[in-house]
Design an enzyme around this catalytic site. Structure first.
Site, PDB file in Angstrom:
ATOM      1  CB  CYS A 270      -0.951   0.013   1.197  1.00 36.91           C
ATOM      2  SG  CYS A 270      -2.173  -1.283   1.110  1.00 36.91           S
TER       3      CYS A 270
ATOM      4  CG  HIS B 179      -3.146   3.853   2.065  1.00 40.64           C
ATOM      5  ND1 HIS B 179      -3.589   3.439   0.823  1.00 40.64           N
ATOM      6  CD2 HIS B 179      -3.122   2.737   2.844  1.00 40.64           C
ATOM      7  CE1 HIS B 179      -3.821   2.135   0.856  1.00 40.64           C
ATOM      8  NE2 HIS B 179      -3.541   1.692   2.072  1.00 40.64           N
TER       9      HIS B 179
ATOM     10  CG  ASN C 154      -6.522  -0.472   1.118  1.00 38.74           C
ATOM     11  OD1 ASN C 154      -5.832  -0.036   0.205  1.00 38.74           O
ATOM     12  ND2 ASN C 154      -6.014  -0.920   2.252  1.00 38.74           N
TER      13      ASN C 154
END
Ligand code: ACO
Length: 343
Positions: free
Chosen positions: A134, A270, A300
C-alpha cells in the site's frame, strides 16, 4: 601495513530526502481509472457473514470496483496513464521512465511496468516495478523524484495500479470487505529551479520495518509455495501501527522540509479505512475540509489509492497551482512513508 582510511562516523539523519538538487520533479498531470464493475456492501453480505452497518461503521467503505475477467493490473495502469498523458498533452515519445507500484503484477516477471511501457508504445528509457504494497506509490514517487532530480531521466510516469480482488480470500470477512481494484498515474517532469518556480516534490520520508511482516502478508509466492496466495492481516494491529507510524512520518517530513502542517492545502492519505484517516488527521491537527477521502466509493486500492484519490480532486477540491499537497501511506512490510509536493 597500509594506513587504514579513517571514515567519519555516519551522521544520524532522519531519513527524509529533501530536494536540494539542481532539478525539481514537477507534477504535470494526474489520471485515474476504475474498473466498471461495482461490488457493494449489500453484495458482500450475500457472500460472507457481514452487513452494510458493520462495514460502514468500522471502515467507512460503501462500495469498491472489481476488474473484469481478462482485465489485468497493466490494463488499469495503462488506462490511468492515458488520462494523465492526454491531460498533459504528451505522447509516448515524451516519457523515458515508467514506474509501476503494485503488489498484484500481471505476472511474476517481467515487471508490469514493462508491459505498460509496451502497451503505451514507449520505446525509450527504463521501466520497473516497486513493491511496497500500500505504501508503493509514495516509494515510487520518491524513486522517480531521485532519478529526475539527478538528471538521469526527463519525464516519468509514476503509476499505482492494483487488482487486489485477485489475491483476496473471498471467504474471509475480515479482509474481503476492505479492498478494491483501480489505478492512478502522475506525469512527473524534470525542471530547473528557475522553471519550477517553487513547484515540485519537496521531500519524502520512507520507512520499513520487516519485524512486522507477519501482520500483513500474502501466504504464497514463487519461491515459497509456487502459488499466488491470499492476503492475510491482523487488522486491529495494523490499524494501531498505521495511526502512529504515519503521524510520526509526516511530522518528521514537515520538520525536515521546513514547513508547518498548517501550510498544507490538501492532505491526501492512503485510503485504507475512514477511521485511520480521521485519527491521523486529528493527530496532525489537519482540518477535515483539507482531507481527501475516497474510501467510501473505492475501498482500499493499495498502491493505487493515493494517485487515484488525487485524480478525483475536481470541483470544490480541485488542486490549484501552488497548492501544497501532503500524501502518506502504510502497507505490508510494514512499509510506510509520506511526501510533500508543491503543485
Ligand atoms: N463483518 C462483520 N463482522 C466482522 C467482519 C465483517 N466484515 N470482520 C470482522 N468481524 C468481526 C470479527 O470476527 C470480530 O468478532 P469477534 O469479536 O466475535 O471475534 C469483530 O468483528 C471485531 O474484529 P476486529 O478485527 O477487532 O475489528 P476492528 O474494529 O479492528 O476492525 C478492520 C477490523 C476494519 C479490519 C480494522 O482493524 C482495520 O481497518 N485495520 C486496518 C487495515 C488496514 O488499514 N490495512 C492497510 C494496509 S493494507 C495493505 O498494505 C495491503
Amino acid at each position: 601495513m597500509q594506513n587504514q582510511i579513517q571514515l567519519a562516523p555516519l551522521k544520524r539523519l532522519s531519513n527524509v530526502k529533501t530536494n536540494q538538487a539542481e532539478y525539481r520533479s514537477v507534477v504535470r498531470s494526474i489520471g485515474g481509472y476504475l474498473p466498471e464493475r461495482i461490488l457493494t456492501n449489500e453484495d458482500l453480505s450475500e457472500m460472507v457473514d457481514t452487513d452494510d452497518q458493520w462495514i460502514t461503521e468500522r471502515t467507512g467503505i460503501k462500495k469498491r470496483h472489481i476488474a473484469a475477467e481478462g482485465e489485468f493490473t497493466s490494463d488499469l495502469a495503462v488506462a490511468a496513464a492515458r488520462v494523465a498523458l492526454d491531460k498533459a498533452g504528451l505522447g509516448p515519445d515524451d516519457i523515458d521512465l515508467v514506474i509501476v507500484a503494485t503488489a498484484t503484477p500481471d505476472r511474476t516477471f517481467p515487471a508490469t511496468a514493462t508491459i505498460v511501457q509496451n502497451k503505451l508504445g514507449i520505446r525509450r528509457g527504463a521501466a520497473f516495478d516497486i513493491q511496497a504494497v500500500c505504501a508503493g506509490f509514495v516509494f515510487a514517487l520518491s524513486t522517480a523524484d531521485n532519478f529526475l532530480a539527478r538528471g538521469q531521466f526527463e519525464r516519468a510516469l509514476v503509476i499505482g495500479a492494483e487488482t487486489f480482488s485477485r489475491i483476496i480470500d473471498w471467504s474471509d470477512r475480515g479482509t474481503c470487505v476492505l479492498f478494491g481494484d483501480g489505478a492512478g498515474a502522475l506525469v512527473l517532469e524534470r525542471q530547473t529551479e528557475e522553471e519550477a518556480e517553487g513547484r515540485g516534490v519537496l521531500g519524502a520520508h520512507l520507512r520499513s520495518d520487516g519485524k512486522f511482516s507477519e501482520l500483513l502478508y500474502v501466504d504464497g509466492g514463487p519461491s515459497t509455495t509456487q502459488t499466488v496466495g491470499h492476503l492475510r492481516m491482523v487488522g486491529n494491529q495494523v490499524f494501531k501501527h498505521a495511526v502512529t507510524k504515519i503521524s510520526d512520518s509526516v511530522r518528521t517530513l514537515a520538520s525536515d522540509v521546513g514547513l508547518e502542517l498548517s501550510d498544507v492545502d490538501w492532505f491526501v492519505p492512503h485510503q485504507a479505512n475512514q477511521r485511520i484517516l480521521d485519527a491521523v488527521a486529528r493527530n496532525l491537527g489537519l482540518p477535515e475540509d483539507r482531507v481527501i477521502s475516497t474510501v467510501a466509493s473505492h475501498g482500499n486500492t493499495s498502491a493505487a489509492s493515493v494517485p487515484l484519490a488525487l485524480s478525483c480532486m475536481t470541483g470544490e477540491t480541485q488542486i490549484k497551482p501552488g497548492d501544497l499537497v501532503l500524501i502518506e501511506a502504510i502497507g505490508g512490510g510494514l512499509s510506510w512513508g509520506s511526501a510533500l509536493m508543491r503543485m
